[in-house]
Design a protein around this motif. Structure first.
Motif, short mmCIF file in Angstrom:
data_model
loop_
_atom_site.label_atom_id
_atom_site.label_comp_id
_atom_site.label_asym_id
_atom_site.label_seq_id
_atom_site.Cartn_x
_atom_site.Cartn_y
_atom_site.Cartn_z
N PHE A 166 0.83 -1.20 0.00
CA PHE A 166 0.00 0.00 0.00
C PHE A 166 0.87 1.26 0.00
O PHE A 166 0.59 2.22 -0.73
N ILE A 167 1.93 1.26 0.79
CA ILE A 167 2.83 2.41 0.82
C ILE A 167 3.46 2.62 -0.55
O ILE A 167 3.54 3.75 -1.05
N ARG A 168 3.89 1.54 -1.19
CA ARG A 168 4.45 1.66 -2.54
C ARG A 168 3.42 2.18 -3.54
O ARG A 168 3.70 3.09 -4.32
N PHE A 197 7.94 -3.06 -0.82
CA PHE A 197 8.17 -1.62 -0.89
C PHE A 197 9.03 -1.26 -2.09
O PHE A 197 8.75 -0.30 -2.82
N TRP A 198 10.10 -2.02 -2.31
CA TRP A 198 11.00 -1.72 -3.44
C TRP A 198 10.52 -2.33 -4.75
O TRP A 198 11.13 -2.11 -5.80
N ALA A 210 11.60 -2.04 -10.62
CA ALA A 210 12.02 -1.96 -9.21
C ALA A 210 12.33 -0.50 -8.87
O ALA A 210 12.72 0.29 -9.72
N ARG A 211 12.17 -0.15 -7.59
CA ARG A 211 12.24 1.26 -7.19
C ARG A 211 13.66 1.62 -6.69
O ARG A 211 13.93 1.65 -5.50
N LEU A 212 14.51 1.92 -7.64
CA LEU A 212 15.92 2.18 -7.36
C LEU A 212 16.16 3.41 -6.49
O LEU A 212 17.13 3.46 -5.74
N ASN A 213 15.32 4.41 -6.60
CA ASN A 213 15.55 5.67 -5.90
C ASN A 213 14.79 5.78 -4.58
O ASN A 213 14.75 6.86 -3.97
N CYS A 214 14.21 4.68 -4.15
CA CYS A 214 13.44 4.68 -2.90
C CYS A 214 14.26 4.08 -1.77
O CYS A 214 15.09 3.20 -1.98
#
Length: 255
Positions: A166-168, A197-198, A210-214
């Motif tokens: 949900f946060i993502r 999350f990622w 994928a969330r590289l900057n998180c």
């Protein structure tokens, strides 16, 4: 020192002379918090024969210490997805901006079997429809014992996968929490909340989305004097080429 920040179409006013530090200091004392079954940090003067890098000893004009510590187990730290991937990714390369809108939320983990967990419903309710760039989770009860707690083998509360998802999906880029990990202490290496999350689907072959900057920041401490609500976050790291770095998140009230 007051400043105006223009962010997208919104203007924020903050007082830079009134920072609220939500990091834990690192020391070589028994007061240092510890997780992951390691010993306390070591901070010792360099020694070359009879020469000791400590002014009070008398053989040196400067204090010249070596420091041995683990960022994940010894205090506030910020990590990138390189924490869980086979390929190396550095927090110093992934985190390139340092100021974000943030929401401080307080959550009482719910009992689930032998565990205490943070659910999607709790996060959704706490955010009240707000979409900050960072979420700062304070777990309740919020005792000052957190500043020196020995977490190993305590089965601390953790985020359910649904909460991290949900946060993502809320487009929140930075997750901060006052626990040693967003995941269960003994989880057989599943790391469900980290992966959710990622958006890491395969740690061996990273997916394109994928969330590289998180980032995830763990082992913070949000004092009770800090109210839930909206802030500006300054997320400071040391320039370590590593999956994680000791960090100093500081927040500012918005006026």
């Amino acid at each position: 020192m007051k400043a105006k920040i223009q962010h997208h179409t919104q203007e924020y006013k903050i007082d830079l002379s009134k920072p609220l530090d939500i990091s834990l200091p690192l020391s070589n004392t028994e007061q240092n918090p510890i997780a992951w079954y390691i010993e306390k940090p070591e901070i010792e003067p360099v020694r070359f024969g009879d020469w000791v890098g400590k002014v009070s000893v008398g053989s040196s004009s400067t204090n010249f210490n070596n420091i041995f510590f683990n960022p994940h187990g010894h205090g506030t730290h910020t990590e990138c997805l390189g924490h869980i991937t086979r390929e190396f990714y550095s927090i110093n390369q992934c985190l390139k901006q340092f100021f974000f809108t943030a929401e401080v939320v307080s959550v009482t983990p719910e009992a689930q079997g032998d565990d205490f967990v943070i659910t999607k419903a709790q996060i959704e309710k706490a955010l009240q429809g707000k979409v900050p760039e960072a979420i700062i989770i304070r777990t309740l009860p919020n005792s000052s014992d957190k500043t020196s707690k020995k977490y190993s083998n305590t089965n601390w509360p953790y985020l359910l996968e649904e909460a991290a998802t949900f946060i993502r999906e809320s487009a929140i880029q930075h997750l901060l929490i006052d626990l040693p990990s967003v995941d269960k202490e003994h989880d057989e290496g599943k790391l469900l909340a980290h992966k959710a999350f990622w958006n890491v689907k395969d740690v061996n072959q990273l997916n394109d989305d994928a969330r590289l900057n998180c980032t995830i920041t763990e082992l913070i401490y949000v004092d009770n004097k800090i109210a839930d609500g909206s802030y500006i976050l300054n997320l400071q790291i040391a320039s370590f080429e590593n999956d994680a770095s000791p960090s100093k998140p500081v927040i500012f009230e918005i006026y």
